[in-house]
Scaffold this motif. Structure first.
Motif, PDB file in Angstrom:
ATOM      1  N   ARG A 226       0.809  -1.222   0.000  1.00  0.00           N
ATOM      2  CA  ARG A 226       0.000   0.000   0.000  1.00  0.00           C
ATOM      3  C   ARG A 226       0.841   1.271   0.000  1.00  0.00           C
ATOM      4  NH1 ARG A 226      -5.041  -0.938   4.242  1.00  0.00           N
ATOM      5  NH2 ARG A 226      -5.915  -2.808   3.231  1.00  0.00           N
ATOM      6  N   TRP A 270       3.458  -8.826   4.469  1.00  0.00           N
ATOM      7  CA  TRP A 270       2.453  -7.845   4.833  1.00  0.00           C
ATOM      8  C   TRP A 270       1.057  -8.455   4.740  1.00  0.00           C
ATOM      9  CZ3 TRP A 270       3.675  -3.008   6.637  1.00  0.00           C
ATOM     10  CH2 TRP A 270       4.980  -2.561   6.418  1.00  0.00           C
ATOM     11  N   ASN A 272      -3.406  -7.632   5.277  1.00  0.00           N
ATOM     12  CA  ASN A 272      -4.420  -6.579   5.239  1.00  0.00           C
ATOM     13  C   ASN A 272      -4.777  -6.130   6.653  1.00  0.00           C
ATOM     14  OD1 ASN A 272      -4.555  -6.555   2.495  1.00  0.00           O
ATOM     15  ND2 ASN A 272      -6.376  -7.838   2.343  1.00  0.00           N
ATOM     16  N   SER A 273      -4.802  -4.832   6.836  1.00  0.00           N
ATOM     17  CA  SER A 273      -5.218  -4.254   8.114  1.00  0.00           C
ATOM     18  C   SER A 273      -5.709  -2.830   7.858  1.00  0.00           C
ATOM     19  CB  SER A 273      -4.052  -4.255   9.117  1.00  0.00           C
ATOM     20  OG  SER A 273      -2.989  -3.462   8.636  1.00  0.00           O
ATOM     21  N   LYS A 274      -6.425  -2.291   8.821  1.00  0.00           N
ATOM     22  CA  LYS A 274      -6.943  -0.932   8.666  1.00  0.00           C
ATOM     23  C   LYS A 274      -5.809   0.096   8.631  1.00  0.00           C
ATOM     24  CE  LYS A 274     -11.359  -1.908  10.929  1.00  0.00           C
ATOM     25  NZ  LYS A 274     -12.279  -1.565  12.045  1.00  0.00           N
ATOM     26  N   GLY A 276      -2.679  -0.623   7.756  1.00  0.00           N
ATOM     27  CA  GLY A 276      -1.717  -0.953   6.712  1.00  0.00           C
ATOM     28  C   GLY A 276      -0.306  -1.143   7.219  1.00  0.00           C
ATOM     29  N   PRO A 308      -4.544 -11.817  -0.005  1.00  0.00           N
ATOM     30  CA  PRO A 308      -5.287 -10.642   0.469  1.00  0.00           C
ATOM     31  C   PRO A 308      -6.804 -10.765   0.347  1.00  0.00           C
ATOM     32  CG  PRO A 308      -3.426  -9.987  -0.923  1.00  0.00           C
ATOM     33  CD  PRO A 308      -3.545 -11.467  -1.037  1.00  0.00           C
ATOM     34  N   THR A 309      -7.273 -11.593  -0.591  1.00  0.00           N
ATOM     35  CA  THR A 309      -8.732 -11.740  -0.728  1.00  0.00           C
ATOM     36  C   THR A 309      -9.335 -12.570   0.399  1.00  0.00           C
ATOM     37  OG1 THR A 309      -8.399 -13.652  -2.168  1.00  0.00           O
ATOM     38  CG2 THR A 309      -8.600 -11.503  -3.218  1.00  0.00           C
ATOM     39  N   PRO A 311      -8.664 -12.298   4.069  1.00  0.00           N
ATOM     40  CA  PRO A 311      -7.854 -11.548   5.053  1.00  0.00           C
ATOM     41  C   PRO A 311      -7.610 -12.271   6.362  1.00  0.00           C
ATOM     42  CG  PRO A 311     -10.053 -10.608   4.872  1.00  0.00           C
ATOM     43  CD  PRO A 311      -9.953 -11.631   3.788  1.00  0.00           C
TER      44      PRO A 311
END
Length: 385
Positions: A226, A270, A272-274, A276, A308-309, A311
């Protein structure tokens, strides 16, 4: 008249003994040489002559009659229908099929025909491995010519040769790549004078854009998907570090030694997180570090996988050949690391999900590649030799 006399001579001791006379085939004749006979004698040289007692035989070759083979093809569209049935009519053929399928002998007949049919299918798919296919079509458009060219070569600026342990492409369409150098050969001590890793721009192979220095060799280095400016890396001493390239090549943060690994960090990833800013890390010493009661049966992690799809799901490949499927939202240890696949006999070096069919994933280890499905834990669905 001439008187014949013969004198006998013997030793004195033999006087007085009896006389013994016997016949003997011997005639003593003295023949004088005749010079006239020498004229007809010819002196010849020595002559060698061989005699063979083996029977003389002749060699003859005979070949059987050559068999001539011909190839014939046949286009089969429809057949086996009764004479009074119009096979061009789909309704009639459908009714006839349903009638046959309801017959009691239908299943038995199919089972009997299955093995011969399978044998014919295998024969039809067999190929001659020694045949040169498309031998006459080398220059045609049927065979696509594959070629590639070297665009740039990025060399380590240091004079010694160091292996590349990890490469990560930047998320801005791959204009940069982060390259980490670390020697994990039996985890021997590295030379502290050569610990740098680099960020290269693909258009400038002459010198690195940024030198990454963490004080120890960097085993793995990954871009944030990201943010093109942030990276996270796993270090040789078991710590993980965080970089912001806008502030230089020195790490902004290190993990605490107490919370870090004891062996080199083999993988960082890495997630997925709010915010990032969350990531996974793995090492060969322990993947269940927080659970003290599980230390006796802990498995060393060699590779991580995260899609990532999905999470909340992740997967870990271990040194013992076991793939562990985990759930980030699990409340208990069984829910967090509950599913295992006995994939290989040695360390797993690569692990990745199929982006089109997420239930399938690929593993590489002990000289084989295997494809697994989450619906089948007992065995892989396909594998190489």
């Amino acid at each position: 008249m001439t008187e014949l006399t013969y004198t006998y001579i013997k030793q004195r001791k033999e006087f007085g003994g009896p006389y013994k006379f016997s016949d003997k085939d011997e005639l003593i004749v003295d023949i004088a040489p005749n010079p006239d006979l020498c004229e007809g004698i010819k002196i010849m040289e020595t002559v060698d002559k061989s005699v063979d007692i083996v029977k003389v035989m002749a060699e003859h070759e005979v070949n059987t009659t050559r068999a001539d083979y011909t190839q014939n093809s046949m286009n089969h569209t429809e057949g086996g229908w009764p004479k009074d049935l119009n096979f061009m009519d789909s309704e009639q053929t459908l009714r006839f099929r349903k009638k046959i399928e309801k017959d009691e002998m239908y299943t038995h007949s199919i089972l009997q025909l299955l093995l011969p049919m399978e044998h014919c299918v295998h024969q039809n798919n067999a190929i001659n491995i020694y045949e040169l296919y498309f031998e006459d079509c080398e220059d045609s458009d049927m065979v696509e010519q594959q070629a590639f060219r070297t665009v740039n070569v990025f060399r380590d600026p240091l004079p010694i040769k160091r292996p590349v342990s990890n490469i990560s492409w930047s998320p801005d369409q791959g204009s940069r790549l982060a390259v980490s150098h670390s020697n994990l050969d039996f985890q021997k001590e590295s030379n502290d004078a050569h610990i740098n890793s680099y960020i290269w721009h693909v258009e400038n192979p002459n010198r690195p854009e940024l030198v990454i220095d963490a004080g120890v060799p960097i085993v793995c280095l990954e871009y944030n998907p990201r943010d093109v400016n942030t990276l996270v890396g796993g270090l040789y001493n078991g710590q993980v570090a965080y970089w912001d390239v806008r502030r230089g090549g020195q790490p902004l943060k290190f993990s605490d030694h107490y919370e870090s690994f004891r062996d080199p960090v083999t993988c960082v990833l890495w997630v997925n997180s709010k915010s990032g800013t969350e990531f996974f890390s793995a090492s060969t010493d322990d993947i269940t570090k927080a659970e003290e009661q599980l230390l006796k049966r802990a498995l060393g992690a060699s590779v991580l996988e995260y899609e990532p799809t999905i999470p909340t799901r992740f997967m870990v490949g271990t040194e013992m050949g076991v793939v562990v499927s985990g759930n980030r939202k699990g409340k208990t240890t069984t829910e967090k690391l509950g599913v295992q696949y006995k994939a290989h006999h040695g360390p797993i070096w690569s692990l990745q999900r199929n982006p089109a069919f997420l239930k399938n994933f690929l593993t590489v280890g002990d000289w084989t590649a295997r494809i697994w499905s989450e619906d089948c834990r007992e065995s892989a669905i396909i594998w190489t030799r």
